[in-house]
Design an enzyme around this catalytic site. Structure first.
Site, mmCIF file in Angstrom:
data_model
loop_
_atom_site.group_PDB
_atom_site.id
_atom_site.type_symbol
_atom_site.label_atom_id
_atom_site.label_comp_id
_atom_site.label_asym_id
_atom_site.label_seq_id
_atom_site.Cartn_x
_atom_site.Cartn_y
_atom_site.Cartn_z
ATOM 1 N N CYS A 1 30.995 -36.360 -26.064
ATOM 2 C CA CYS A 1 30.948 -34.916 -25.866
ATOM 3 C C CYS A 1 31.458 -34.452 -24.510
ATOM 4 C CB CYS A 1 29.534 -34.426 -26.072
ATOM 5 S SG CYS A 1 29.288 -33.980 -27.776
ATOM 6 N N SER B 1 17.676 -36.739 -24.934
ATOM 7 C CA SER B 1 18.194 -37.533 -23.825
ATOM 8 C C SER B 1 18.169 -36.730 -22.533
ATOM 9 C CB SER B 1 19.629 -37.951 -24.160
ATOM 10 O OG SER B 1 20.183 -38.683 -23.096
ATOM 11 N N ASN C 1 33.070 -43.977 -21.643
ATOM 12 C CA ASN C 1 34.298 -43.328 -22.100
ATOM 13 C C ASN C 1 35.083 -42.866 -20.902
ATOM 14 O OD1 ASN C 1 34.142 -43.156 -25.081
ATOM 15 N ND2 ASN C 1 32.166 -42.260 -24.538
ATOM 16 N N SER D 1 18.777 -41.475 -19.318
ATOM 17 C CA SER D 1 20.090 -41.959 -18.888
ATOM 18 C C SER D 1 19.920 -42.601 -17.516
ATOM 19 C CB SER D 1 21.075 -40.793 -18.802
ATOM 20 O OG SER D 1 21.212 -40.220 -20.077
ATOM 21 N N LEU D 2 19.990 -43.921 -17.487
ATOM 22 C CA LEU D 2 19.724 -44.643 -16.244
ATOM 23 C C LEU D 2 21.030 -44.915 -15.494
ATOM 24 C CD1 LEU D 2 17.006 -45.474 -15.174
ATOM 25 C CD2 LEU D 2 17.248 -47.667 -16.344
ATOM 26 N N HIS D 3 21.901 -45.658 -16.115
ATOM 27 C CA HIS D 3 23.269 -45.926 -15.633
ATOM 28 C C HIS D 3 23.379 -46.669 -14.305
ATOM 29 C CE1 HIS D 3 24.310 -43.527 -18.997
ATOM 30 N NE2 HIS D 3 24.114 -42.365 -18.444
ATOM 31 N N GLU E 1 30.368 -28.555 -28.077
ATOM 32 C CA GLU E 1 30.784 -29.628 -28.978
ATOM 33 C C GLU E 1 29.604 -30.237 -29.708
ATOM 34 O OE1 GLU E 1 33.131 -32.575 -26.992
ATOM 35 O OE2 GLU E 1 34.206 -31.026 -25.881
HETATM 36 N N1 SAH Z 1 22.190 -34.492 -20.173
HETATM 37 C C1 SAH Z 1 21.577 -35.479 -20.969
HETATM 38 C C2 SAH Z 1 22.081 -35.521 -22.392
HETATM 39 C C3 SAH Z 1 23.534 -35.274 -22.616
HETATM 40 S S1 SAH Z 1 24.609 -36.533 -22.050
HETATM 41 C C4 SAH Z 1 21.712 -36.830 -20.321
HETATM 42 O O1 SAH Z 1 22.433 -36.954 -19.349
HETATM 43 O O2 SAH Z 1 21.023 -37.738 -20.768
HETATM 44 C C5 SAH Z 1 24.398 -37.775 -23.297
HETATM 45 C C6 SAH Z 1 24.648 -39.178 -22.839
HETATM 46 O O3 SAH Z 1 26.040 -39.421 -22.611
HETATM 47 C C7 SAH Z 1 23.946 -39.522 -21.542
HETATM 48 O O4 SAH Z 1 23.344 -40.794 -21.621
HETATM 49 C C8 SAH Z 1 25.091 -39.501 -20.574
HETATM 50 O O5 SAH Z 1 24.779 -40.192 -19.410
HETATM 51 C C9 SAH Z 1 26.180 -40.120 -21.407
HETATM 52 N N2 SAH Z 1 27.532 -39.977 -20.880
HETATM 53 C C10 SAH Z 1 28.069 -38.950 -20.203
HETATM 54 N N3 SAH Z 1 29.357 -39.186 -19.898
HETATM 55 C C11 SAH Z 1 29.653 -40.407 -20.405
HETATM 56 C C12 SAH Z 1 30.815 -41.214 -20.415
HETATM 57 N N4 SAH Z 1 31.961 -40.820 -19.828
HETATM 58 N N5 SAH Z 1 30.748 -42.417 -21.026
HETATM 59 C C13 SAH Z 1 29.604 -42.821 -21.626
HETATM 60 N N6 SAH Z 1 28.481 -42.109 -21.644
HETATM 61 C C14 SAH Z 1 28.496 -40.915 -21.036
#
Ligand code: SAH
Ligand code: SF4
Length: 352
Positions: free
Chosen positions: A339, A197, A296, A220-222, A98
């Site tokens: 994505c 990222s 999402n 990507s910390l989260h 995608e």
């Molecule tokens: N693998 C890399 C880049 C692709 S993911 C990474 O993890 O950084 C791109 C971004 O989308 C990342 O910050 C990831 O954590 C975030 N992401 C993945 N699923 C998500 C969701 N359901 N809601 C919001 N962000 C999401």
């Protein structure tokens, strides 16, 4: 059998200018033949038969050795609320990835995939849920940009590697891709307009640092503590936060580039005041920027996004503690623009 032969061919656009010269020499041709091939490719001529200044024997050898790994638009969704376009691209082996094209005031930005699927298994991510298939080549990444430009008659001015896959897991091809993208000729998107990222592959961050690129690194910390982060992102068990943050500080010291931290807000999971305070403490004293993203919802997952109010409160709490923080605008809300979801849906559709 024919297909197997095809698979042995190399990807024509994955060679740098130096590699083309070396390739020419390895075949006993003068080095300038390598430069000539490269010039054709930069002009977008991908069929060796049309490389008219090359002798027939060289064109023949190119045809035998190389192929162009392109993409075809398999599916396209256009948002009715903004100009966001989401593509499902088919690759030469039938796999799909995608990509999302977004319009901002300063131009078009495209979110690209770097792998088919992903190994990292983050629990909130549609791509992670589908498992890993294979890496993309540099030219399959370039082709995503070219296909979107051609389809919309526009020029893409920035790219983010935030589609499917973990870019630092596919290090060599991603490095090749960003170098190609930024080099004269071809698509020409400068490093400062590229964001990469990562979920926090510490060894990859150090490797990238050695190249001292001017692109933006997003991490990507989260989650602001190891216990929660390890539950959401298995990668944290391999490289916990102290090691990740050390790598990030070092990365900034060497490249001088401010790091962006992504934080997807998940209702009741990582969006409490206590989380905000821990996050502020984790980042205090670093030159950084936090991007809060309303998570999402992914089909089949119990996780839900935080409310708009919670997002604002969390943002304010961080800002009060001196953290540079913004909330990411949601584009293409009606077409599920994040994505991993479209491919998953298509696959599930095929399974029934
Ligand atoms: N693998 C890399 C880049 C692709 S993911 C990474 O993890 O950084 C791109 C971004 O989308 C990342 O910050 C990831 O954590 C975030 N992401 C993945 N699923 C998500 C969701 N359901 N809601 C919001 N962000 C999401
Ligand atoms: Fe892979 Fe990134 Fe999804 Fe994690 S968030 S599974 S690293 S694509």
């Amino acid at each position: 059998m024919a297909l197997q032969m095809e698979n042995l061919k190399r990807d024509m656009r994955s060679l740098t200018a130096e590699e083309w010269k070396a390739f020419a020499e390895s075949r006993g041709w003068p080095a300038f033949r390598g430069a000539q091939i490269r010039q054709w490719l930069e002009k977008g001529v991908l069929d060796s038969d049309k490389m008219t200044n090359l002798p027939q024997s060289i064109r023949e050898e190119l045809r035998k050795t190389f192929d162009v790994f392109g993409v075809n638009i398999e599916k396209k969704l256009v948002s009715q609320v903004d100009n966001t376009v989401k593509y499902l691209y088919a690759l030469r082996d039938g796999e799909t990835v995608e990509s999302v094209l977004m319009q901002y005031r300063h131009g078009w930005s495209q979110c690209l995939s770097t792998q088919v699927g992903c190994k990292m298994g983050c629990v909130f991510c549609a791509t992670g849920m589908g498992g890993f298939v294979r890496n993309l080549t540099a030219s399959e990444m370039l082709a995503q940009v070219e296909a979107a430009q051609e389809d919309n008659g526009i020029r893409v001015s920035s790219v983010v590697l935030m589609g499917m896959g973990e870019p630092l897991e596919n290090f060599d091809e991603v490095l090749r891709f960003v170098t190609e993208l930024a080099s004269p000729g071809g698509v020409q998107i400068g490093m400062r307009h590229i964001s990469l990222s990562t979920c926090g592959l510490v060894d990859g961050i150090y490797r990238l640092m050695e190249h001292n690129l001017q692109l933006t690194l997003s991490v990507s910390l989260h989650a602001p503590n190891d216990e929660l982060r390890s539950r959401l992102m298995p990668v944290n068990r391999r490289w916990p936060l102290p090691e990740l943050m050390k790598a990030c500080r070092e990365y900034f010291r060497v490249t001088g580039r401010r790091i962006s931290y992504e934080y997807a807000m998940i209702d009741g999971v990582n969006d409490t005041d206590a989380c905000a305070d821990q996050l502020a403490a984790l980042l205090s004293g670093t030159v950084s920027h936090v991007n809060l993203i309303p998570a999402n919802h992914v089909a089949g997952s119990p996780l839900q996004r935080s409310s708009a109010r919670r997002l604002r409160e969390f943002q304010n709490r961080l800002a009060k503690q001196g953290i540079n923080v913004t909330v990411r605008r949601t584009l293409g809300a009606d077409i599920n623009a994040s994505c991993g979801q479209l491919r998953r849906k298509e696959q599930q559709g095929k399974m029934v």
